[in-house]
Write a protein that holds these residues in place. Structure first.
Motif, PDB file in Angstrom:
ATOM      1  N   SER A 310       0.831  -1.206   0.000  1.00  0.00           N
ATOM      2  CA  SER A 310       0.000   0.000   0.000  1.00  0.00           C
ATOM      3  C   SER A 310       0.867   1.258   0.000  1.00  0.00           C
ATOM      4  N   MET A 311       0.557   2.179  -0.915  1.00  0.00           N
ATOM      5  CA  MET A 311       1.281   3.446  -0.953  1.00  0.00           C
ATOM      6  C   MET A 311       1.036   4.249   0.323  1.00  0.00           C
ATOM      7  N   LEU A 312      -0.170   4.128   0.879  1.00  0.00           N
ATOM      8  CA  LEU A 312      -0.493   4.840   2.115  1.00  0.00           C
ATOM      9  C   LEU A 312       0.373   4.338   3.263  1.00  0.00           C
ATOM     10  N   VAL A 313       0.520   3.006   3.360  1.00  0.00           N
ATOM     11  CA  VAL A 313       1.356   2.431   4.423  1.00  0.00           C
ATOM     12  C   VAL A 313       2.802   2.887   4.259  1.00  0.00           C
ATOM     13  N   ARG A 314       3.280   2.903   3.010  1.00  0.00           N
ATOM     14  CA  ARG A 314       4.654   3.378   2.767  1.00  0.00           C
ATOM     15  C   ARG A 314       4.800   4.831   3.205  1.00  0.00           C
ATOM     16  N   ALA A 315       3.850   5.673   2.814  1.00  0.00           N
ATOM     17  CA  ALA A 315       3.931   7.102   3.146  1.00  0.00           C
ATOM     18  C   ALA A 315       3.901   7.321   4.651  1.00  0.00           C
ATOM     19  N   ILE A 316       3.005   6.604   5.345  1.00  0.00           N
ATOM     20  CA  ILE A 316       2.892   6.763   6.804  1.00  0.00           C
ATOM     21  C   ILE A 316       4.204   6.358   7.471  1.00  0.00           C
ATOM     22  N   ASN A 317       4.769   5.240   7.052  1.00  0.00           N
ATOM     23  CA  ASN A 317       5.983   4.759   7.701  1.00  0.00           C
ATOM     24  C   ASN A 317       7.199   5.615   7.372  1.00  0.00           C
ATOM     25  N   TYR A 318       7.291   6.090   6.131  1.00  0.00           N
ATOM     26  CA  TYR A 318       8.382   7.000   5.808  1.00  0.00           C
ATOM     27  C   TYR A 318       8.335   8.234   6.696  1.00  0.00           C
ATOM     28  N   ASN A 319       7.141   8.781   6.862  1.00  0.00           N
ATOM     29  CA  ASN A 319       6.998   9.967   7.707  1.00  0.00           C
ATOM     30  C   ASN A 319       7.279   9.653   9.172  1.00  0.00           C
ATOM     31  N   TYR A 320       6.954   8.439   9.588  1.00  0.00           N
ATOM     32  CA  TYR A 320       7.294   8.040  10.959  1.00  0.00           C
ATOM     33  C   TYR A 320       8.813   7.961  11.122  1.00  0.00           C
ATOM     34  N   TYR A 321       9.497   7.447  10.095  1.00  0.00           N
ATOM     35  CA  TYR A 321      10.962   7.412  10.149  1.00  0.00           C
ATOM     36  C   TYR A 321      11.528   8.832  10.254  1.00  0.00           C
ATOM     37  N   TYR A 322      10.919   9.771   9.522  1.00  0.00           N
ATOM     38  CA  TYR A 322      11.384  11.160   9.615  1.00  0.00           C
ATOM     39  C   TYR A 322      11.228  11.674  11.044  1.00  0.00           C
ATOM     40  N   SER A 323      10.110  11.329  11.669  1.00  0.00           N
ATOM     41  CA  SER A 323       9.875  11.807  13.039  1.00  0.00           C
ATOM     42  C   SER A 323      10.882  11.194  14.008  1.00  0.00           C
ATOM     43  N   LEU A 324      11.267   9.935  13.766  1.00  0.00           N
ATOM     44  CA  LEU A 324      12.285   9.311  14.621  1.00  0.00           C
ATOM     45  C   LEU A 324      13.638   9.993  14.450  1.00  0.00           C
ATOM     46  N   ASN A 325      13.977  10.343  13.211  1.00  0.00           N
ATOM     47  CA  ASN A 325      15.219  11.086  12.976  1.00  0.00           C
ATOM     48  C   ASN A 325      15.194  12.434  13.689  1.00  0.00           C
ATOM     49  N   ALA A 326      14.034  13.095  13.623  1.00  0.00           N
ATOM     50  CA  ALA A 326      13.894  14.387  14.314  1.00  0.00           C
ATOM     51  C   ALA A 326      14.052  14.204  15.821  1.00  0.00           C
ATOM     52  N   TRP A 327      13.499  13.090  16.340  1.00  0.00           N
ATOM     53  CA  TRP A 327      13.603  12.833  17.781  1.00  0.00           C
ATOM     54  C   TRP A 327      15.052  12.564  18.191  1.00  0.00           C
ATOM     55  N   LEU A 328      15.803  11.875  17.338  1.00  0.00           N
ATOM     56  CA  LEU A 328      17.215  11.624  17.644  1.00  0.00           C
ATOM     57  C   LEU A 328      18.007  12.929  17.713  1.00  0.00           C
ATOM     58  N   LEU A 329      17.626  13.906  16.890  1.00  0.00           N
ATOM     59  CA  LEU A 329      18.280  15.214  16.967  1.00  0.00           C
ATOM     60  C   LEU A 329      17.880  15.953  18.231  1.00  0.00           C
ATOM     61  N   LEU A 330      16.593  15.831  18.573  1.00  0.00           N
ATOM     62  CA  LEU A 330      16.075  16.569  19.725  1.00  0.00           C
ATOM     63  C   LEU A 330      16.490  15.927  21.039  1.00  0.00           C
ATOM     64  N   CYS A 331      16.456  14.599  21.091  1.00  0.00           N
ATOM     65  CA  CYS A 331      16.770  13.884  22.340  1.00  0.00           C
ATOM     66  C   CYS A 331      17.655  12.676  22.023  1.00  0.00           C
ATOM     67  N   PRO A 332      18.932  12.884  21.843  1.00  0.00           N
ATOM     68  CA  PRO A 332      19.826  11.812  21.393  1.00  0.00           C
ATOM     69  C   PRO A 332      20.292  10.895  22.525  1.00  0.00           C
ATOM     70  N   TRP A 333      19.369  10.390  23.289  1.00  0.00           N
ATOM     71  CA  TRP A 333      19.733   9.523  24.414  1.00  0.00           C
ATOM     72  C   TRP A 333      19.665   8.052  24.014  1.00  0.00           C
ATOM     73  N   TRP A 334      18.633   7.689  23.214  1.00  0.00           N
ATOM     74  CA  TRP A 334      18.470   6.303  22.779  1.00  0.00           C
ATOM     75  C   TRP A 334      19.136   6.132  21.414  1.00  0.00           C
ATOM     76  N   LEU A 335      20.375   5.694  21.441  1.00  0.00           N
ATOM     77  CA  LEU A 335      21.140   5.526  20.204  1.00  0.00           C
ATOM     78  C   LEU A 335      21.448   4.043  20.002  1.00  0.00           C
TER      79      LEU A 335
END
Length: 741
Positions: A310-335
C-alpha cells in the motif's frame, strides 16, 4: 542579526567572541566529546570496510578503487551496494600504509581530528547563515553574528548523534563528505567577495570551484552532492534577496509588478543557477554511469516500509521514520548501531498510536515553514529558511523519496542535517531570551544541554570502543531487532561462550524466522556440540530460504558428512562451490570427504584447488602431505611439503608434517632441524616431542630420544603410543647397560 546576537549575550561571554578563541573553544569541545574512542577496536561494519577490504592493501592497484564500491566489491557486480566512495577508501589505504597495518588507533585519531576540523569550520558557516555576507573594505568577510555562530557550532560539536560517524571508522565517509560539503558552501560564498555583493556580479571561478568541491564531497559520501541545492537556496534568498511570500501574493493577485522583481531580472543569478543545475546533472550522470547495473538491490529486512504493497502504508511509515530522525536530533539519548530487522515495527493502520509522532513532526515543520515565509522580519525569514534548508536538503538522499535506501534509521546520515537543527535551536534560544525576563534560566538550560550532550558523547564513545559494549548497549534500545541479538551472540561465540551465544542466536531466529545468517551460525555451534540433527534442520532451512547461501551449503555438507550421509554431503559441497566459485574452505572440506571415502586422487585435487585459491591454506597443505605420507608416496609428500613451506615459512604444523616425511626417508639431520624449529614455535606440543623422540630412536640417539619421550609424556601422560615407544626404549637401554657390564 545584531538583535539575535544581543539576545544571546547572557549565554556567550564577550571574552570568547574573537574568531581565534571561538574556534579554539569549539575545537576543544569537539575533541573532548569523542576522545574516548581514540584507542577503540574496529567494530561492526569496520570489519568489512577495512579489515576484509582488499582495496586497502598495496597489492591492489590504485586504479581498482575507481571501479569498486566502498566494501571492495566490483560496482558491476549484482551484489554490490553501489556505495561509491573512492576518496574515502583512499584515505583508509593511506592510513593502513602509514600505520604499517590494521592498527585501529590511527584510523580513530583521524576521525576525531576530522570532526574537530569540521566543527571549527562550522563557526564560519554559521556566521554566514546567521549574519549574511558582508565584507570589509579589505575584502574580509565580517562576522555579524559571533554569539549565534559560536553557540550553534558548540551544539553541533557536542551532538551525541555524531558518535557513529566519529567513533566508527566507516563514519569517515560522512566526515569527509561533510568537510567538502562545507568547503563547497564557503567557496560559493567567496564568489561574491570581490564584487561587493553588487547585483548580478560574481566570480565564476569560485562558483565552478564550489561545484568541483561538491563533486569531491560526493566521491566521499553520496549525499555530498546536495550542497549544490543548498548553494542555490542561499543564492536565491541571501544574494538574490527573494521574498517568497511577496512573490506568491503577487502571483495570486496577478500583479503586473511581478515582472519587475529583481530576482527575475538578475541575469547573474540565472547564470549561476544554470551552472549549479548543469554541474549537478553532469556529476549525477557520471555517478550513474559508473554504477554500471542500476541501483542496488535491498531486502525487506533492510527497509520493510519500502516493500509495503500500500502506498499509504509506505507514506505513513516513511513519515514516521522522519519523526524518529527528528527525535534523535532533539533527544539523542536512545542511540543504536542498527535500527533494522524489526527494531521499528511497521505502522499498518491509521489507528496506530505512533501516528501522533507524524502529526507532531508536521505540526512543527508547518509552523516553521509559515514563520519562514510569512514573517515580516526579513532576518527571521532568512534564518529559518536556511536552517530548514540545511536540515532537509542533505537528508533528501536518505528519505526514500527518490530511491529505496538500505536502512530504516541511520544516525550517520544526520551528521550534516544536524547543522540545520543546531541553527534552528540557536534561533529558538534567542527568541526565548527576547520574550522572557528569566534570562539566567535560559542560560542555565543552554549550558545544561551542552553539558549533558558532552557527557552523552563521552559515554557513547566508550560504548563504541569494542563490539561487546556496542552490541549490548543496543539491547535496551532495540530489543525487537534480530540483528542486535545476532551480533551479541556472534561476539559471545567468538569469545568461546557457546551456551550464551546459542541463547541469543535462538532469539534472533525467533524474532526473524528468515534470518539465514543466524541459522547458519547457530547450526555451526550445534555441529561443534555434536547436536547434528538440529544443526542439519537449521542449515537445510537456511538454504531453502536463500538457495545461493554458499556458506550454509558448505556447513550443511560438513554436518551431513558427520552423519555419514556422504552423497548428500558431496552434493551440498558442490552446490556451495557453484554459488561461490572461489571458495577454498569448501574445497578443503570436500577433500576431507573424499579422504574419508578413500578417493585419494579426488581428495588431493580438492585440496590442491584450495591452495591455488588460497596459497596460505595451511590445513589443505597439511592434509596433502599427510595423505601422501600415509599412502607411501614419500617423494611426492616431500615435494608438497617443501612447496608449502616456501609459501608459509613460519607454519610449525607444516614443519612437523614435513619432518615426519623426511624422517621416514632417513634424512635424519634435516628432519631433526625441522622438528626443533617446530618445537621452538610451539614448545608445549606433546606430539612434536614424541615424534622427535621416535626420530632419535630410529637414528640411534637414544639419550636424546629418552629426553623427548619424557617431555612428551609430561605434556600428555595419556599418549599410549608414546608410552609404548618409551617402554621399548627403556628395555633397549637396560639391555645395553647389561652388555656394557
Amino acid at each position: 542579526m545584531a538583535e539575535l546576537d544581543a539576545d544571546l549575550g547572557h549565554i556567550i561571554p564577550s571574552s570568547v567572541l574573537a574568531p581565534f578563541w571561538a574556534k579554539l573553544v569549539v575545537g576543544f569541545v569537539s575533541l573532548v566529546c569523542f576522545a574516548r574512542s581514540y584507542d577503540g577496536d574496529f567494530v561492526f561494519d569496520d570489519s568489512e570496510a577495512i579489515i576484509n577490504n582488499k582495496d586497502l592493501r598495496a597489492e591492489t592497484p590504485l586504479g581498482d578503487l575507481w571501479h569498486h564500491d566502498f566494501w571492495g566489491s566490483r560496482l558491476s557486480s549484482n551484489t554490490s551496494h553501489k556505495s561509491y566512495r573512492p576518496l574515502t577508501v583512499l584515505t583508509f589505504r593511506i592510513n593502513y600504509y602509514l600505520s604499517g597495518g590494521f592498527y585501529p588507533m590511527s584510523f580513530h585519531v583521524v576521525n576525531i581530528l576530522l570532526h574537530g576540523g569540521i566543527s571549527v569550520l562550522m563557526v564560519d558557516v554559521f556566521s554566514v547563515l546567521f549574519g549574511g555576507l558582508q565584507y570589509s573594505s579589505r575584502g574580509r568577510r565580517l562576522n555579524l553574528a559571533p554569539r549565534s555562530s559560536l553557540l550553534a557550532a558548540l551544539l553541533f560539536a557536542a551532538h551525541p548523534v555524531h558518535t557513529e560517524c566519529v567513533a566508527g571508522v566507516v563514519g569517515r565517509a560522512d566526515l569527509l563528505g561533510a568537510l567538502f560539503f562545507l568547503l563547497s558552501f564557503l567557496g560559493y560564498c567567496k564568489a561574491f567577495r570581490e564584487t561587493g555583493n553588487k547585483e548580478g556580479t560574481h566570480s565564476t571561478f569560485w562558483v565552478l570551484l564550489s561545484i568541483l568541491l561538491g563533486a569531491v564531497a560526493m566521491l566521499c559520501k553520496e549525499q555530498g552532492i546536495t550542497v549544490l541545492g543548498l548553494n542555490a537556496v542561499f543564492d536565491i534568498l541571501v544574494i538574490g534577496k527573494l521574498n517568497v511570500l511577496e512573490m506568491v501574493q503577487k502571483v495570486l493577485h496577478k500583479d503586473k509588478s511581478l515582472e519587475n522583481l529583481g530576482v527575475l531580472r538578475n541575469g547573474g543569478l540565472l547564470f549561476r543557477m544554470t551552472l549549479l543545475a548543469s554541474g549537478g546533472a553532469g556529476v549525477l550522470y557520471m555517478r550513474w554511469k559508473i554504477m554500471g547495473t542500476g541501483p542496488p538491490a535491498f531486502t525487506e529486512v533492510d527497509n520493510p516500509a519500502s516493500f509495503a504493497d500500500s502506498m499509504l502504508v509506505r507514506a505513513i511509515n516513511y513519515n514516521y521514520y522522519y519523526s524518529l530522525n527528528a527525535w534523535l536530533l532533539l533527544c539523542p539519548w536512545w542511540l543504536c548501531f542498527d535500527w533494522s530487522m524489526g527494531c521499528i515495527p511497521l505502522i499498518k493502520s491509521a489507528g496506530d498510536w505512533r501516528v501522533i509522532a507524524l502529526a507532531a513532526l508536521w505540526f512543527c515543520l508547518i509552523g516553521l515553514i509559515c514563520q519562514a515565509l510569512c514573517s515580516e522580519d526579513s532576518h527571521k525569514r532568512r534564518i529559518l529558511t536556511l536552517g530548514l534548508g540545511f536540515l532537509i536538503i542533505p537528508f533528501l538522499p536518505a528519505s526514500n523519496l527518490f530511491f529505496r535506501v538500505g536502512f530504516v534509521v541511520a544516525e550517520r546520515v544526520l551528521y550534516l542535517p544536524s547543522a540545520g537543527y543546531c541553527m534552528l535551536l540557536t534561533f529558538g534560544f534567542g527568541a526565548l531570551s527576547k520574550h522572557t525576563k528569566k534570562k539566567k534560566l535560559i542560560a542555565t538550560v543552554v549550558l545544561g544541554i551542552l553539558f549533558i550532550n558532552m557527557l552523552r558523547c563521552m559515554i557513547r564513545s566508550g560504548e563504541w570502543r569494542n563490539e561487546e559494549q556496542l552490541f549490548r548497549s543496543a539491547l535496551s534500545v532495540c530489543p525487537l531487532n534480530a540483528k542486535v541479538h545476532y551480533n551479541v551472540g556472534k561476539n559471545l561465540a567468538d569469545k568461546g561462550n557457546q551456551t550464551a551465544a546459542i541463547r541469543y542466536y535462538r532469539e534472533a531466529v525467533r524474532l526473524n524466522p528468515k534470518y539465514v545468517h543466524a541459522m547458519n551460525n547457530l547450526g555451526n555451534i550445534l555441529k561443534e556440540r555434536n547436536e547434528l540433527q538440529e544443526a542439519e534442520e537449521l542449515l537445510s532451512l537456511a538454504v531453502q530460504i536463500q538457495p545461493d547461501f554458499a556458506a550454509a551449503w558448505m556447513n550443511l555438507g560438513i554436518v551431513q558428512n558427520s552423519l555419514k550421509r556422504f552423497e548428500a554431503a558431496e552434493q551440498s559441497y558442490r552446490t556451495a562451490i557453484k554459488h561461490r566459485r572461489k571458495y577454498p574452505d569448501c574445497y578443503y572440506n570436500l577433500g576431507r570427504l573424499y579422504a574419508d571415502l578413500n578417493r585419494h586422487v579426488d581428495a588431493l585435487n580438492a585440496w590442491r584447488n584450495a591452495t591455488v585459491l588460497k596459497p596460505e591454506h595451511s590445513l589443505a597443505w597439511n592434509n596433502m602431505i599427510i595423505l601422501l605420507d600415509n599412502t607411501g608416496n614419500l617423494a611426492q609428500a616431500e615435494a608438497v611439503g617443501r612447496e608449502a613451506l616456501e609459501l608459509i615459512p613460519n607454519d610449525h604444523s607444516l614443519m612437523f608434517s614435513l619432518a615426519n616425511v623426511l624422517g621416514k626417508s632417513q634424512k635424519y639431520k634435516e628432519s631433526e632441524a625441522l622438528f626443533l624449529k617446530a618445537i621452538k614455535a610451539h614448545p608445549n606440543s606433546a606430539s612434536y616431542h614424541g615424534n622427535l623422540a621416535v626420530l632419535y630412536h630410529r637414528w640411534g640417539h637414544l639419550d636424546l630420544a629418552k629426553k623427548h619421550y619424557e617431555i612428551s609424556l609430561q605434556l600428555d601422560p595419556t599418549a599410549s603410543g608414546t608410552k609404548e615407544n618409551y617402554s621399548l626404549l627403556r628395555r633397549k637401554l637396560e639391555q645395553k647397560q647389561k652388555k656394557d657390564v
